[in-house]
Design an enzyme around this catalytic site. Structure first.
Site, PDB file in Angstrom:
ATOM      1  N   GLU A   1       0.826  -1.211   0.000  1.00  0.00           N
ATOM      2  CA  GLU A   1       0.000   0.000   0.000  1.00  0.00           C
ATOM      3  C   GLU A   1       0.859   1.260   0.000  1.00  0.00           C
ATOM      4  OE1 GLU A   1      -3.960   1.635   2.199  1.00  0.00           O
ATOM      5  OE2 GLU A   1      -2.302   1.058   3.470  1.00  0.00           O
ATOM      6  N   GLU A   2       1.901   1.273   0.845  1.00  0.00           N
ATOM      7  CA  GLU A   2       2.767   2.459   0.906  1.00  0.00           C
ATOM      8  C   GLU A   2       3.717   2.534  -0.285  1.00  0.00           C
ATOM      9  OE1 GLU A   2       1.821   4.649   2.966  1.00  0.00           O
ATOM     10  OE2 GLU A   2       0.432   3.208   3.801  1.00  0.00           O
TER      11      GLU A   2
ATOM     12  N   HIS B   1       0.988   4.750  11.807  1.00  0.00           N
ATOM     13  CA  HIS B   1       2.310   4.532  11.208  1.00  0.00           C
ATOM     14  C   HIS B   1       3.457   4.814  12.183  1.00  0.00           C
ATOM     15  CE1 HIS B   1       1.149   4.639   6.659  1.00  0.00           C
ATOM     16  NE2 HIS B   1       0.403   3.828   7.369  1.00  0.00           N
TER      17      HIS B   1
ATOM     18  N   GLU C   1      -9.975   1.199   5.328  1.00  0.00           N
ATOM     19  CA  GLU C   1      -8.777   2.011   5.522  1.00  0.00           C
ATOM     20  C   GLU C   1      -8.617   2.383   6.988  1.00  0.00           C
ATOM     21  OE1 GLU C   1      -6.448   2.908   3.439  1.00  0.00           O
ATOM     22  OE2 GLU C   1      -7.320   2.215   1.563  1.00  0.00           O
TER      23      GLU C   1
END
Length: 680
Positions: free
Chosen positions: A27-28, A130, A54
């Site tokens: 995803e990143e 994160h 999400e």
């Protein structure tokens, strides 16, 4: 997802449609896995709708912040099936405006698969998002249960729906949607919303117009006072905003930015109190020096009309622009107008007595409660984002502006009480005192922005990249080579709070932009240089990763259409950034990447992000440069940044030692990288 899969697979209830559970990685890496599925998987063409899960925080309610596009039946499905709805078209339009620096798989499915969907995200406690604190044990079981109840119900509804098979037939226009305090969803087509909005405007125009049709003498008196009152209101709003901005800029300049990051009440006491105090003060002056001979009842009604007029202007403007969030302005016109009409007789006979006040507050409760509900969601999401929004935008200015706007909206229908009460002196003094005391405490550094409290951590995010840079000239000779640890703080305070702990990270080692190199000659992972321009470069020994990147020019050929094609080949680690800057007289006409049309980043240079799995062949690609005049210094500069994100190559002794010295309230992410620049 696993639990929903378990429930569906063991349920005796038959589904009319198949359900695919897609667990995306990368995803990143700019959403590569979702792109790979929707563009390459054989099932992709069979997908009719999707639900995308999400997170922009850790738990809490999951917000529906994107739907469609142009598929209102999906919103209706969510509204009909979700047990605990939390959805708003306001969030959708704010997110899609680009204000929030984020992206989701929703865009990939929409743009590359032309598939409609629903985007849901946890938004609470984004401070941990994160970071090392973003762990499963911090997510409340209630949040998982709530999300599961909603997703399972909506999924069953869609999987048994007759609409899904022929979803394209139900595709028409945008939808206004919002939940009412998590109880149910109100949804209707945007075109219906426009009609409703203009009907509300018409009612307000009729109400205000009747006052202009009074006998001429009264009308002239009312019109003059209305225009003066309108001017006073706009001046109060402008000076309120200006006041908080001056405070915010001053706080930023003295290095006390983000003092509210851990203690949000500080921002309310500082900026909120200042905004309200200035509004009250301006109107108190107008009451004392201008409206001296007018009755309190007349002034109360006059300023109600002014607030109604301004909200009406807002409603017209938002509706004209086609924004679905105009429904909020419609509430701020419709409910107060209805309340005023119902209480008009009582107000004329008894004034603003206790009964009138209670009924007035009850009438305004719907728009006020809903806007407070929205404001909570806005600050829940935005406050943590301001701690990772880069070094260019002062977060205090953003937050102060938001709080000033909130103060303006929430005070609008209470301004008339300033003219109904005998004195506002105590209120003004109290608000000013709260603001002044908070201001002094902030200036003296009483409120530290960050926290390492295990119960509620709010860390500062820092990137550390141990890199070696090599610059080559047109002949391929090395003209410059250096090594160091490149340091990026992801908020406005830079390294000011870190320097006392690590003295060598100070302004003497501020990184200087290499003007002739793309993106200032630094190994950006993604092109966020427009957000982060304050960075530091601490000298350190060279790095020599085992899987070092190799970059070579395979061929250089003149094309029949008078351009030069350069073909390159790259091998190395799994994550590589490639930059291009054309020289004066040269343009990048096309390349073998994407759809063939080069796209510049916000800095004007070209940026390409490339990644691969554990096993991959050499990356070969070409660019074409159109040259309009002779270039003695070369026609193009290219650079390659190789990022080592895993394994033993990710670390270095110097990087580990520096990382250990960072205080507990920081969250440093670190890796090794190399940067090689060439001129052709």
């Amino acid at each position: 997802m696993l639990e929903v899969l378990h429930v569906l697979s063991t349920s005796p209830e038959a589904l009319h449609h198949a359900v695919i559970f897609l667990f995306n990685g990368a995803e990143e890496n700019v959403l590569q896995a979702s792109h790979g599925f929707i563009t390459q998987h054989p099932w992709a063409s069979l997908v009719r709708a999707f639900i995308n899960l999400e997170a922009a925080g850790v738990g809490g309610k999951e917000l529906v912040f994107q739907t469609g596009p142009e598929n209102p039946w999906l919103v209706q499905a969510y509204g009909s099936a979700a047990k605990h709805p939390f959805a708003s078209v306001v969030a959708q339009e704010v997110f899609q405006s680009g204000i929030i620096p984020s992206d989701t798989d929703f865009r990939i499915f929409r743009d590359f698969g032309n598939i409609p969907g629903i985007d849901l995200a946890f938004i609470e406690n984004g401070y941990l998002y994160h970071t090392k604190y973003d762990t499963a044990d911090r997510i409340l079981t209630d949040s998982i249960q709530r999300a599961g109840d909603n997703i399972l119900a909506v999924l069953k509804y869609l999987a048994t729906s007759d609409m899904l098979a022929s979803s394209s037939e139900y595709q028409h226009g945008k939808m206004v949607f919002f939940d009412v305090f998590g109880l149910f969803v109100i949804a209707y087509p945007a075109r219906v919303g426009s009609v409703v909005n203009y009907m509300v405007v018409l009612a307000a125009v009729v109400y205000l117009g009747r006052k202009l049709l009074q006998p001429r003498r009264k009308t002239a008196h009312y019109t003059k006072d209305f225009l003066c009152g309108l001017g006073v209101t706009l001046v109060s709003w402008f000076t309120s905003l200006l006041t908080v901005l001056i405070i915010a800029v001053f706080i930023s300049l003295i290095g006390q930015s983000l003092s509210w990051y851990t203690h949000f009440y500080v921002s309310v006491c500082l900026y909120g109190a200042a905004a309200v105090a200035k509004i009250v003060f301006i109107h108190s002056l107008a009451k004392r020096f201008y409206y001296v001979n007018a009755s309190d009842q007349y002034l109360g009604e006059l300023f109600f009309d002014i607030s109604l007029f301004l909200h009406c202007i807002s409603l017209i403007s938002l509706t004209f622009q086609g924004l679905c969030l105009a429904f909020v302005s419609a509430m701020w016109v419709a409910f107060p107008l209805l309340t005023r009409l119902c209480l008009h007789k009582d107000f004329k006979e008894h004034g603003a007595g206790g009964k009138f006040l209670v009924c007035y507050l009850l009438g305004l409760s719907a728009p006020y409660l809903y806007v407070l509900y929205l404001i909570w969601a806005v600050f829940e999401m935005f406050t943590p984002i301001l701690g990772r929004s880069g070094s260019q935008i002062p977060p205090d200015v953003v937050l102060a502006s938001l709080l000033a706007v909130c103060a303006v909206i929430l005070s609008s229908y209470f301004i008339n009480f300033i003219y109904l009460v005998k004195s506002t002196k105590r209120t003004t003094v109290a608000l000013t005192l709260v603001c002044a005391v908070t201001f002094l405490l902030v200036c003296t550094g009483t409120f530290f922005p960050y926290s390492s409290d295990p119960a509620s951590p709010k860390p500062k995010r820092v990137f550390l990249q141990h890199m070696t840079r090599t610059f080559h000239d047109l002949d391929g000779k090395v003209v410059k080579r250096d090594s160091g640890i490149w340091i990026n703080g992801f908020d406005y305070t830079g390294m000011s709070h870190v320097t006392p702990h690590i003295p060598e990270i100070n302004d003497t080692i501020r990184a200087h932009c290499e003007e002739t190199a793309p993106l200032c000659g630094f190994p950006w992972y993604l092109p966020v240089h427009f957000l982060i321009k304050k960075n530091w470069y601490l000298p350190a020994p060279e790095v020599s990763p085992g899987d070092r990147a190799h970059f070579q020019l395979v061929s250089k050929e003149q094309t029949p259409w008078n351009s030069v094609r350069l073909t390159f080949e790259v091998t190395g680690p799994s994550h590589v950034s490639f930059y291009v800057r054309t020289h004066k007289g040269s343009t990048l006409s096309q390349w073998s990447l994407g759809n063939g049309t080069p796209v510049t980043s916000k800095g004007g240079d070209y940026f390409v992000f490339y990644s691969h799995g554990l096993q991959a062949s050499a990356w070969r690609f070409w660019i074409e440069v159109q040259v309009s005049e002779e270039q003695p210094a070369g026609m193009v500069t290219v650079a390659l940044a190789a990022h080592h994100f895993s394994g033993k190559d990710k670390r270095s002794p110097e990087l580990d030692a520096l990382k250990e010295r960072f205080p507990a309230w920081t969250f440093p992410s670190s890796w090794v990288c190399t940067y090689d620049l060439f001129v052709f």
